[in-house]
Design a protein around this motif. Structure first.
Motif, PDB file in Angstrom:
ATOM      1  N   MET A  73       0.833  -1.197   0.000  1.00 53.92           N
ATOM      2  CA  MET A  73       0.000   0.000   0.000  1.00 53.92           C
ATOM      3  C   MET A  73       0.873   1.255   0.000  1.00 53.92           C
ATOM      4  O   MET A  73       0.613   2.217  -0.728  1.00 53.92           O
ATOM      5  CB  MET A  73      -0.909   0.002   1.232  1.00 53.92           C
ATOM      6  N   ALA A  74       1.904   1.232   0.844  1.00 52.93           N
ATOM      7  CA  ALA A  74       2.791   2.387   0.913  1.00 52.93           C
ATOM      8  C   ALA A  74       3.517   2.610  -0.407  1.00 52.93           C
ATOM      9  O   ALA A  74       3.644   3.747  -0.881  1.00 52.93           O
ATOM     10  CB  ALA A  74       3.799   2.191   2.042  1.00 52.93           C
ATOM     11  N   GLN A  75       3.976   1.528  -1.011  1.00 55.09           N
ATOM     12  CA  GLN A  75       4.689   1.637  -2.285  1.00 55.09           C
ATOM     13  C   GLN A  75       3.812   2.306  -3.334  1.00 55.09           C
ATOM     14  O   GLN A  75       4.257   3.195  -4.066  1.00 55.09           O
ATOM     15  CB  GLN A  75       5.114   0.243  -2.748  1.00 55.09           C
ATOM     16  N   GLN A  76       2.567   1.886  -3.406  1.00 55.96           N
ATOM     17  CA  GLN A  76       1.665   2.442  -4.419  1.00 55.96           C
ATOM     18  C   GLN A  76       1.209   3.854  -4.061  1.00 55.96           C
ATOM     19  O   GLN A  76       1.170   4.743  -4.926  1.00 55.96           O
ATOM     20  CB  GLN A  76       0.443   1.520  -4.573  1.00 55.96           C
ATOM     21  N   ALA A  77       0.860   4.085  -2.787  1.00 53.95           N
ATOM     22  CA  ALA A  77       0.343   5.390  -2.387  1.00 53.95           C
ATOM     23  C   ALA A  77       1.424   6.470  -2.442  1.00 53.95           C
ATOM     24  O   ALA A  77       1.139   7.633  -2.744  1.00 53.95           O
ATOM     25  CB  ALA A  77      -0.243   5.312  -0.972  1.00 53.95           C
ATOM     26  N   VAL A  78       2.684   6.081  -2.149  1.00 51.23           N
ATOM     27  CA  VAL A  78       3.781   7.051  -2.127  1.00 51.23           C
ATOM     28  C   VAL A  78       4.427   7.187  -3.507  1.00 51.23           C
ATOM     29  O   VAL A  78       4.487   8.277  -4.082  1.00 51.23           O
ATOM     30  CB  VAL A  78       4.839   6.641  -1.076  1.00 51.23           C
ATOM     31  N   SER A  79       4.909   6.076  -4.054  1.00 53.70           N
ATOM     32  CA  SER A  79       5.656   6.120  -5.316  1.00 53.70           C
ATOM     33  C   SER A  79       4.754   6.051  -6.542  1.00 53.70           C
ATOM     34  O   SER A  79       5.017   6.699  -7.558  1.00 53.70           O
ATOM     35  CB  SER A  79       6.672   4.970  -5.360  1.00 53.70           C
ATOM     36  N   GLY A  80       3.690   5.243  -6.449  1.00 54.54           N
ATOM     37  CA  GLY A  80       2.833   5.047  -7.609  1.00 54.54           C
ATOM     38  C   GLY A  80       1.904   6.212  -7.890  1.00 54.54           C
ATOM     39  O   GLY A  80       1.849   6.729  -9.017  1.00 54.54           O
ATOM     40  N   TYR A  81       1.170   6.654  -6.852  1.00 52.19           N
ATOM     41  CA  TYR A  81       0.161   7.694  -7.042  1.00 52.19           C
ATOM     42  C   TYR A  81       0.574   9.057  -6.493  1.00 52.19           C
ATOM     43  O   TYR A  81      -0.017  10.080  -6.855  1.00 52.19           O
ATOM     44  CB  TYR A  81      -1.151   7.273  -6.375  1.00 52.19           C
ATOM     45  N   GLY A  82       1.547   9.099  -5.584  1.00 52.35           N
ATOM     46  CA  GLY A  82       1.959  10.369  -4.992  1.00 52.35           C
ATOM     47  C   GLY A  82       0.950  10.933  -4.015  1.00 52.35           C
ATOM     48  O   GLY A  82       0.887  12.156  -3.815  1.00 52.35           O
ATOM     49  N   TRP A  83       0.162  10.085  -3.388  1.00 53.22           N
ATOM     50  CA  TRP A  83      -0.854  10.549  -2.442  1.00 53.22           C
ATOM     51  C   TRP A  83      -0.247  10.937  -1.095  1.00 53.22           C
ATOM     52  O   TRP A  83      -0.733  11.842  -0.435  1.00 53.22           O
ATOM     53  CB  TRP A  83      -1.905   9.455  -2.208  1.00 53.22           C
ATOM     54  N   LEU A  84       0.785  10.222  -0.662  1.00 45.10           N
ATOM     55  CA  LEU A  84       1.367  10.402   0.658  1.00 45.10           C
ATOM     56  C   LEU A  84       2.877  10.572   0.545  1.00 45.10           C
ATOM     57  O   LEU A  84       3.484  10.157  -0.442  1.00 45.10           O
ATOM     58  CB  LEU A  84       1.082   9.187   1.565  1.00 45.10           C
ATOM     59  N   MET A  85       3.476  11.154   1.602  1.00 43.73           N
ATOM     60  CA  MET A  85       4.923  11.146   1.772  1.00 43.73           C
ATOM     61  C   MET A  85       5.310   9.862   2.492  1.00 43.73           C
ATOM     62  O   MET A  85       4.487   9.261   3.201  1.00 43.73           O
ATOM     63  CB  MET A  85       5.366  12.367   2.581  1.00 43.73           C
ATOM     64  N   PRO A  86       6.560   9.394   2.339  1.00 48.64           N
ATOM     65  CA  PRO A  86       6.945   8.099   2.927  1.00 48.64           C
ATOM     66  C   PRO A  86       6.634   7.950   4.408  1.00 48.64           C
ATOM     67  O   PRO A  86       6.070   6.956   4.842  1.00 48.64           O
ATOM     68  CB  PRO A  86       8.454   8.043   2.660  1.00 48.64           C
ATOM     69  N   GLY A  87       6.962   8.948   5.220  1.00 48.89           N
ATOM     70  CA  GLY A  87       6.744   8.822   6.657  1.00 48.89           C
ATOM     71  C   GLY A  87       5.290   8.835   7.065  1.00 48.89           C
ATOM     72  O   GLY A  87       4.949   8.429   8.185  1.00 48.89           O
ATOM     73  N   GLU A  88       4.417   9.304   6.167  1.00 43.76           N
ATOM     74  CA  GLU A  88       3.014   9.433   6.545  1.00 43.76           C
ATOM     75  C   GLU A  88       2.310   8.090   6.658  1.00 43.76           C
ATOM     76  O   GLU A  88       1.293   7.983   7.359  1.00 43.76           O
ATOM     77  CB  GLU A  88       2.296  10.346   5.538  1.00 43.76           C
ATOM     78  N   MET A  89       2.808   7.068   5.981  1.00 45.29           N
ATOM     79  CA  MET A  89       2.202   5.748   6.149  1.00 45.29           C
ATOM     80  C   MET A  89       2.399   5.253   7.577  1.00 45.29           C
ATOM     81  O   MET A  89       1.503   4.647   8.167  1.00 45.29           O
ATOM     82  CB  MET A  89       2.789   4.768   5.145  1.00 45.29           C
ATOM     83  N   ALA A  90       3.565   5.516   8.154  1.00 45.31           N
ATOM     84  CA  ALA A  90       3.799   5.165   9.556  1.00 45.31           C
ATOM     85  C   ALA A  90       2.896   5.980  10.468  1.00 45.31           C
ATOM     86  O   ALA A  90       2.416   5.478  11.495  1.00 45.31           O
ATOM     87  CB  ALA A  90       5.267   5.387   9.918  1.00 45.31           C
ATOM     88  N   ASP A  91       2.650   7.239  10.122  1.00 40.84           N
ATOM     89  CA  ASP A  91       1.703   8.046  10.903  1.00 40.84           C
ATOM     90  C   ASP A  91       0.322   7.400  10.900  1.00 40.84           C
ATOM     91  O   ASP A  91      -0.340   7.307  11.943  1.00 40.84           O
ATOM     92  CB  ASP A  91       1.593   9.457  10.308  1.00 40.84           C
ATOM     93  N   GLY A  92      -0.119   6.980   9.722  1.00 41.70           N
ATOM     94  CA  GLY A  92      -1.439   6.361   9.618  1.00 41.70           C
ATOM     95  C   GLY A  92      -1.538   5.090  10.424  1.00 41.70           C
ATOM     96  O   GLY A  92      -2.550   4.839  11.088  1.00 41.70           O
ATOM     97  N   LEU A  93      -0.490   4.278  10.396  1.00 45.20           N
ATOM     98  CA  LEU A  93      -0.502   3.056  11.190  1.00 45.20           C
ATOM     99  C   LEU A  93      -0.543   3.374  12.673  1.00 45.20           C
ATOM    100  O   LEU A  93      -1.242   2.712  13.445  1.00 45.20           O
ATOM    101  CB  LEU A  93       0.732   2.208  10.862  1.00 45.20           C
ATOM    102  N   GLY A  94       0.182   4.401  13.090  1.00 43.43           N
ATOM    103  CA  GLY A  94       0.131   4.808  14.490  1.00 43.43           C
ATOM    104  C   GLY A  94      -1.267   5.229  14.904  1.00 43.43           C
ATOM    105  O   GLY A  94      -1.742   4.882  15.995  1.00 43.43           O
ATOM    106  N   LEU A  95      -1.966   5.969  14.044  1.00 44.88           N
ATOM    107  CA  LEU A  95      -3.344   6.355  14.347  1.00 44.88           C
ATOM    108  C   LEU A  95      -4.253   5.134  14.403  1.00 44.88           C
ATOM    109  O   LEU A  95      -5.110   5.022  15.285  1.00 44.88           O
ATOM    110  CB  LEU A  95      -3.850   7.335  13.283  1.00 44.88           C
ATOM    111  N   ALA A  96      -4.079   4.209  13.454  1.00 43.20           N
ATOM    112  CA  ALA A  96      -4.930   3.017  13.424  1.00 43.20           C
ATOM    113  C   ALA A  96      -4.737   2.160  14.671  1.00 43.20           C
ATOM    114  O   ALA A  96      -5.677   1.507  15.141  1.00 43.20           O
ATOM    115  CB  ALA A  96      -4.636   2.195  12.170  1.00 43.20           C
ATOM    116  N   GLU A  97      -3.531   2.165  15.235  1.00 45.59           N
ATOM    117  CA  GLU A  97      -3.264   1.394  16.446  1.00 45.59           C
ATOM    118  C   GLU A  97      -4.035   1.948  17.647  1.00 45.59           C
ATOM    119  O   GLU A  97      -4.265   1.238  18.620  1.00 45.59           O
ATOM    120  CB  GLU A  97      -1.763   1.393  16.763  1.00 45.59           C
ATOM    121  N   THR A  98      -4.428   3.220  17.584  1.00 47.69           N
ATOM    122  CA  THR A  98      -5.102   3.845  18.720  1.00 47.69           C
ATOM    123  C   THR A  98      -6.615   3.757  18.626  1.00 47.69           C
ATOM    124  O   THR A  98      -7.310   4.227  19.529  1.00 47.69           O
ATOM    125  CB  THR A  98      -4.712   5.328  18.834  1.00 47.69           C
TER     126      THR A  98
END
Length: 432
Positions: free
Chosen positions: A261-286
């Motif tokens: 998901m990160a590979q496609q969202a960051v490199s493929g589509y340009g939706w997110l910056m690399p570190g933001e996927m980790a941010d999202g996972l941190g939010l999902a954990e809460t």
């Protein structure tokens, strides 16, 4: 048991799953344990054997197994309306919380204190993923052959950047072949032929085809609307199509697909910056509910940042809703279509072998995810080939990650407590 083991009323059932949906923190292991306690041990609404057989079925299917197990319990007790109620109650509380957090994240982006807060959260996520990797490996890698499969999955993902679906498909094919010739390599044994293995009845086949057609249409309905109203070039069409594909290959839980998901969202589509996927996972954990809810975070930010003719807020809300729909509608399809075949699936040797191999390969996939996160969180610069620039090491992130590892592995603290402490650590170190 604290309560009688009689069949519940629909009101009692709704109340129980409303409670489960609001308390289902801790990932799939904690969520399944909660349902075991509330539904099997405390209330006795489902027998232990049936509960375990259903859990095995859910492991066979793509998607979040805990949410699918909740849907199966509802189907078992009240048919389709029960499955819908249980599945939705399991998802909705976490989806609402995640939507609020995603909106806050998008609106606060660029603020110094917010970036410092998520520096700590991202560093903590490294330890959380490492813990998940160890847990999954302990459960999944029971033979040498499974260790080999895990390595064979990790190497092409890391070195060759092979597509995640291709790796999962290859593992499944290998497992199906090996299950017939060397089942002991997978830690499996041929199940005895049972009466349930007889050819399915005409009525059951027609029922299954009708279920697939109906839920396939439900799954596709918002995509058709987006295509008709906004066209194939709008970000909402891209979001809906991408997460629909992801829903078909989500074996092994959220951790297994995050790297893809990160590979496609960051490199493929340009939706997110690399570190933001980790941010999202941190939010999902809460949040309560399935960890795969991180997809909603990605869908929201993608549409918020590329709204087209829509306002960012409207596009973000539509992106979050569309992502949630195409992520979880397939879960209902799988359960309602496959639950009547449960006993037959338990005796499908090739299918069981494919699942065992995929589970082993998922360990390699999560190892690849851990490496990807580590590189993009600990280093400010990573080359296009995936190698870190050593001089760009962020010592603050490394220090917080070490502290998170000490809390999780040494002090045995919980994920929520660790995330909170690391977020405060990020704020404290932001002055340096």
């Amino acid at each position: 048991m604290d309560e009688r083991a009689a069949a519940p009323t629909f009101g009692e059932f709704i109340k129980a799953f409303g409670r489960i949906g609001c308390l289902s923190f801790g990932g799939p292991a904690g969520q399944i344990a909660l349902m075991q306690h509330e539904i099997v041990d405390r209330r006795g609404w489902v027998e232990q054997g049936a509960f375990l057989r259903a859990l095995n079925l859910c492991h066979l299917l793509p998607g979040p197994e805990a949410q699918q197990l909740a849907t199966w319990i509802g189907w078992r007790l009240f048919g389709v309306r029960g499955g819908l109620a249980a599945g939705l109650l399991f998802v909705i509380p976490g989806a609402l919380v995640m939507l609020g957090l995603s909106l806050l994240y998008a609106m606060a982006a660029g603020l110094g204190w917010f970036a410092a807060l998520f520096l700590g959260i991202k560093a903590a996520v490294l330890a959380v993923v490492a813990q998940a990797l160890m847990r999954v490996a302990k459960r999944a890698l029971g033979t040498r052959f499974k260790w080999v499969l895990a390595a064979l999955a990790a190497i092409p993902l890391t070195v060759l950047h092979a597509p995640f679906p291709l790796v999962i498909l290859g593992a499944g094919v290998i497992g199906a072949v090996v299950s017939r010739t060397r089942p002991e390599w997978l830690g499996a044994h041929h199940a005895p032929t049972a009466a349930a293995d007889r050819a399915p009845t005409h009525r059951l086949v027609l029922q299954t085809l009708g279920t697939v057609a109906a839920w396939g249409a439900i799954w596709a309905l918002p995509l058709v609307a987006v295509f008709a109203l906004l066209g194939p070039h709008h970000v909402l069409w891209q979001v809906g199509l991408f997460f629909s594909r992801l829903a078909v290959v989500t074996f092994g839980g959220a951790y297994a697909v995050l790297a893809y998901m990160a590979q496609q969202a960051v490199s493929g589509y340009g939706w997110l910056m690399p570190g933001e996927m980790a941010d999202g996972l941190g939010l999902a954990e809460t949040t309560p509910g399935p960890l795969i809810m991180v997809t909603q975070f990605v869908g929201f930010l993608a549409a918020w940042r590329h709204p087209g003719e829509l306002s960012p807020l409207v596009a973000g809300l539509l992106g979050a809703g569309l992502t949630t729909w195409v992520t979880f509608a397939p879960c209902f399809l799988w359960i309602f279509a496959c639950a009547p075949w449960m006993e037959r699936l338990e005796h499908a040797e090739r299918l069981q072998g494919a699942l065992a191999a995929i589970t082993a390969a998922v360990v390699g996939v999560i190892a690849n995810l851990a490496l990807w996160f580590a590189l993009h969180v600990l280093f400010r610069t990573v080359t296009p080939g995936g190698l870190p620039v050593l001089a760009s090491l962020d010592w603050r992130a490394a220090l917080i990650a070490a502290g998170a590892a000490a809390m999780l592995f040494g002090l045995k603290r919980g994920i929520m407590e660790t995330l909170a402490a690391c977020a405060l650590g990020g704020l404290a170190l932001s002055a340096f």
